[in-house]
Design a protein around this motif. Structure first.
Motif, PDB file in Angstrom:
ATOM      1  N   VAL A  85       0.801  -1.727   0.354  1.00  0.00           N
ATOM      2  CA  VAL A  85      -0.512  -0.226  -0.075  1.00  0.00           C
ATOM      3  C   VAL A  85       0.704   1.624   0.050  1.00  0.00           C
ATOM      4  N   LYS A  86       0.279   2.372  -0.547  1.00  0.00           N
ATOM      5  CA  LYS A  86       1.217   3.573  -0.563  1.00  0.00           C
ATOM      6  C   LYS A  86       1.376   3.798   0.823  1.00  0.00           C
ATOM      7  N   ASN A  87       2.570   4.749   1.500  1.00  0.00           N
ATOM      8  CA  ASN A  87       2.483   5.074   2.301  1.00  0.00           C
ATOM      9  C   ASN A  87       3.295   6.457   2.302  1.00  0.00           C
ATOM     10  N   GLU A  88       2.917   7.336   3.032  1.00  0.00           N
ATOM     11  CA  GLU A  88       1.767   8.460   3.014  1.00  0.00           C
ATOM     12  C   GLU A  88       2.446   9.292   3.988  1.00  0.00           C
ATOM     13  N   GLU A  89       2.699   8.923   5.813  1.00  0.00           N
ATOM     14  CA  GLU A  89       3.045   8.993   6.107  1.00  0.00           C
ATOM     15  C   GLU A  89       5.405   9.305   6.958  1.00  0.00           C
ATOM     16  N   TRP A  90       5.131  11.145   6.930  1.00  0.00           N
ATOM     17  CA  TRP A  90       7.039  10.589   6.926  1.00  0.00           C
ATOM     18  C   TRP A  90       7.140  11.098   8.383  1.00  0.00           C
ATOM     19  N   VAL A  91       7.948  10.231   8.925  1.00  0.00           N
ATOM     20  CA  VAL A  91       8.559  10.559  10.132  1.00  0.00           C
ATOM     21  C   VAL A  91       9.493  10.225  10.253  1.00  0.00           C
ATOM     22  N   GLU A  92       9.967  11.411  11.262  1.00  0.00           N
ATOM     23  CA  GLU A  92      11.391  12.049  11.261  1.00  0.00           C
ATOM     24  C   GLU A  92      12.283  10.901  12.621  1.00  0.00           C
ATOM     25  N   LEU A  93      13.158  10.642  12.001  1.00  0.00           N
ATOM     26  CA  LEU A  93      14.281   9.728  12.596  1.00  0.00           C
ATOM     27  C   LEU A  93      14.995  10.439  13.867  1.00  0.00           C
ATOM     28  N   ALA A  94      15.336   9.895  15.004  1.00  0.00           N
ATOM     29  CA  ALA A  94      16.361   9.455  15.275  1.00  0.00           C
ATOM     30  C   ALA A  94      18.062   9.754  14.578  1.00  0.00           C
ATOM     31  N   GLN A  95      19.027   9.675  15.811  1.00  0.00           N
ATOM     32  CA  GLN A  95      20.337   9.383  14.833  1.00  0.00           C
ATOM     33  C   GLN A  95      20.863   8.485  15.403  1.00  0.00           C
ATOM     34  N   GLU A  96      20.588   8.228  16.338  1.00  0.00           N
ATOM     35  CA  GLU A  96      21.005   7.075  17.491  1.00  0.00           C
ATOM     36  C   GLU A  96      20.031   5.596  16.252  1.00  0.00           C
ATOM     37  N   GLY A  97      21.062   4.080  17.438  1.00  0.00           N
ATOM     38  CA  GLY A  97      20.730   3.675  17.049  1.00  0.00           C
ATOM     39  C   GLY A  97      21.553   2.079  16.903  1.00  0.00           C
ATOM     40  N   THR A  98      20.719   0.612  16.802  1.00  0.00           N
ATOM     41  CA  THR A  98      21.354  -0.492  17.535  1.00  0.00           C
ATOM     42  C   THR A  98      22.672  -1.052  16.192  1.00  0.00           C
ATOM     43  N   LEU A  99      23.620  -1.546  16.532  1.00  0.00           N
ATOM     44  CA  LEU A  99      24.075  -1.872  15.596  1.00  0.00           C
ATOM     45  C   LEU A  99      23.672  -3.869  15.970  1.00  0.00           C
ATOM     46  N   VAL A 100      22.330  -4.346  14.639  1.00  0.00           N
ATOM     47  CA  VAL A 100      21.901  -5.361  14.385  1.00  0.00           C
ATOM     48  C   VAL A 100      23.320  -6.992  13.803  1.00  0.00           C
ATOM     49  N   ALA A 101      23.998  -6.340  12.950  1.00  0.00           N
ATOM     50  CA  ALA A 101      24.815  -7.128  11.861  1.00  0.00           C
ATOM     51  C   ALA A 101      26.185  -6.424  12.296  1.00  0.00           C
ATOM     52  N   PHE A 102      26.792  -6.752  11.721  1.00  0.00           N
ATOM     53  CA  PHE A 102      28.164  -6.405  10.677  1.00  0.00           C
ATOM     54  C   PHE A 102      29.188  -6.925  10.193  1.00  0.00           C
ATOM     55  N   THR A 103      30.336  -6.665   9.845  1.00  0.00           N
ATOM     56  CA  THR A 103      31.228  -7.313   8.723  1.00  0.00           C
ATOM     57  C   THR A 103      32.193  -6.971   8.969  1.00  0.00           C
ATOM     58  N   ILE A 104      33.189  -7.527   8.804  1.00  0.00           N
ATOM     59  CA  ILE A 104      35.096  -7.276   8.782  1.00  0.00           C
ATOM     60  C   ILE A 104      35.007  -7.075   7.590  1.00  0.00           C
TER      61      ILE A 104
END
Ligand SMILES: [Zn+2]
Length: 164
Positions: free
Chosen positions: A64-83
């Motif tokens: 379905v079409k997304n129409e609501e814009w949400v400002e996000l925080a600029q902090e979060g959680t690392l959920v995966a990574f690679t070296i």
């Protein structure tokens, strides 16, 4: 009769392929807000309520079409990574990012999806872990160009101790 092994010839060359990507309405809003205001905007699905970053015009789950814009925080959680131990070519500059380095998926607070980028941490399994809290680091405003390189990297929030 024994045949001598053929020696293959290597021809070094640099290929220049100019390419112009049309960002479209939703990615343009996201990139312009990041470039001009230092803000990160995602879209929220009216049906399943998932918050999608980068923003897409249609929810990937409900269609379905997304129409609501949400400002996000600029902090979060690392959920995966690679070296990374191989160079990664930056698509906007064509220059390699020299290994080793850490590349990771971070779920910004308030988002459902993750945004992948470089992680500015020593490439050492003792110094980076899933669950680590991160903050997004943008280029200084006068250096932003309106593409994904406006994000420099994620960096760990200070004072974290690796869980045992
Ligand atoms: Zn949905």
């Amino acid at each position: 009769m024994v045949q001598k092994e053929q020696e293959w010839i290597s021809i070094p060359m640099t290929v220049d392929v100019p390419y112009r990507f049309a960002a479209g309405q939703y990615l343009t809003k996201y990139l312009v807000e990041m470039r001009d205001n230092g803000k990160i905007f995602a879209v929220k699905c009216p049906r399943c309520k998932r918050v999608q970053l980068p923003p897409r015009i249609v929810c990937a789950e409900c269609h379905v079409k997304n129409e609501e814009w949400v400002e996000l925080a600029q902090e979060g959680t690392l959920v995966a990574f690679t070296i990374m131990y191989l160079p990664l070519t930056d698509p906007t500059t064509g220059k390699p990012h020299e290994p080793p380095f850490v590349y990771g998926s971070v779920r910004l607070d308030g988002a459902t999806s993750v945004l992948d980028h470089f992680v500015n941490v020593e490439p050492d399994m003792e110094k980076v872990w899933v669950g680590m809290r991160m903050r997004l680091v943008l280029r200084p405003k006068e250096q932003r160009t309106g593409d994904l390189s406006d994000i420099l990297y994620y960096e760990p929030l200070p004072g974290q101790v690796r869980p045992k």
